[in-house]
Design a protein around this motif. Structure first.
Motif, PDB file in Angstrom:
ATOM      1  N   VAL A 225       0.856  -1.190   0.000  1.00 35.94           N
ATOM      2  CA  VAL A 225       0.000   0.000   0.000  1.00 35.94           C
ATOM      3  C   VAL A 225       0.894   1.243   0.000  1.00 35.94           C
ATOM      4  N   PRO A 226       0.727   2.122  -0.974  1.00 39.95           N
ATOM      5  CA  PRO A 226       1.572   3.318  -1.029  1.00 39.95           C
ATOM      6  C   PRO A 226       1.146   4.363   0.001  1.00 39.95           C
TER       7      PRO A 226
ATOM      8  N   GLU B 210      -9.940   4.987   4.324  1.00 38.54           N
ATOM      9  CA  GLU B 210      -9.016   5.478   3.288  1.00 38.54           C
ATOM     10  C   GLU B 210      -7.884   4.469   3.045  1.00 38.54           C
ATOM     11  N   ASP B 211      -7.391   3.849   4.119  1.00 37.17           N
ATOM     12  CA  ASP B 211      -6.346   2.830   3.979  1.00 37.17           C
ATOM     13  C   ASP B 211      -6.888   1.618   3.225  1.00 37.17           C
ATOM     14  N   TYR B 212      -8.099   1.194   3.590  1.00 33.20           N
ATOM     15  CA  TYR B 212      -8.731   0.069   2.902  1.00 33.20           C
ATOM     16  C   TYR B 212      -8.880   0.377   1.411  1.00 33.20           C
TER      17      TYR B 212
ATOM     18  N   PHE C  87      -7.391  -1.675  -1.693  1.00 35.87           N
ATOM     19  CA  PHE C  87      -8.253  -2.176  -2.757  1.00 35.87           C
ATOM     20  C   PHE C  87      -7.758  -1.706  -4.127  1.00 35.87           C
ATOM     21  N   ARG C  88      -7.363  -0.439  -4.235  1.00 39.03           N
ATOM     22  CA  ARG C  88      -6.867   0.079  -5.523  1.00 39.03           C
ATOM     23  C   ARG C  88      -5.632  -0.694  -5.980  1.00 39.03           C
ATOM     24  N   VAL C  89      -4.784  -1.095  -5.054  1.00 37.26           N
ATOM     25  CA  VAL C  89      -3.581  -1.845  -5.410  1.00 37.26           C
ATOM     26  C   VAL C  89      -3.936  -3.252  -5.886  1.00 37.26           C
ATOM     27  N   TYR C  90      -4.857  -3.914  -5.216  1.00 37.92           N
ATOM     28  CA  TYR C  90      -5.131  -5.326  -5.494  1.00 37.92           C
ATOM     29  C   TYR C  90      -6.340  -5.591  -6.377  1.00 37.92           C
TER      30      TYR C  90
END
Length: 182
Positions: free
Chosen positions: A135-136, A159-161, A165-168
């Motif tokens: 996660v960036p 926001e972290d979730y 999600f955007r990464v995976y």
């Protein structure tokens, strides 16, 4: 083999599949770090899943190793060391693939020698685990992955979730579609 120490996590998926294996040494601080891994798992709707190991063999075979230091040389609270190598996988149908390994190096004391509290270690561990799973750092005021070195967020946020999600989301679209609207 290529090794890199990075202050910035990549926005491409680090792991092609979960669960990933995690080596945790047998010491009191490991409980805090394991709680950070579990916080990511529980707040990611189980996208991120982990298998914990403690043996010496696990240290050489796990995807992620957690290593504690009195202090880190650069005075930071943690560092994520990434190792990439192309390797031939022996199986009935040999394939070529990438092996990823990440060391999470966590300092127990700040640059001035002051011990981190359990709460500070939890916040540090949450950010380190986020980085280890790819996660960036995020812009904004809220979240573990704001990466402002204040370490004052003690649970994975919406926001972290969403960043996870955007990464995976491209890894397994059919599986990930059910997580589209957190």
């Amino acid at each position: 083999m290529f090794a890199a120490c990075s202050a910035n996590a990549y926005s491409m998926p680090r792991w092609s599949a979960f669960p990933v294996t995690v080596y945790l040494p047998d010491n009191p601080e490991s409980v805090i770090v394991k709680s950070a891994f579990e916080n990511w798992k529980n707040n990611s709707k189980s996208i991120a899943r982990f298998i914990y190991k403690k043996s010496n063999v696990a240290r050489t075979t796990s995807n992620i190793n957690v290593i504690f230091y009195d202090k880190l040389p650069d005075g930071k609270a943690y560092d994520v060391s990434e190792i990439y190598s192309g390797r031939y996988i022996n199986s009935s149908k040999p394939i070529k693939g990438m092996f990823f390994h990440v060391d999470i190096n966590i300092a127990l004391h700040d640059a001035d020698g002051k011990a981190y509290s359990r709460q500070e270690l939890m916040a540090i561990s949450l950010q380190a685990v986020g980085r280890a799973i790819g996660v960036p750092c995020q812009a904004g005021d809220v979240g573990v992955m704001v990466c402002d070195e204040k370490y004052n967020v003690y649970s994975v946020t919406k926001e972290d979730y969403q960043a996870l999600f955007r990464v995976y989301k491209r890894v397994n679209k059919s599986e990930m579609e059910k997580y589209k609207n957190p």
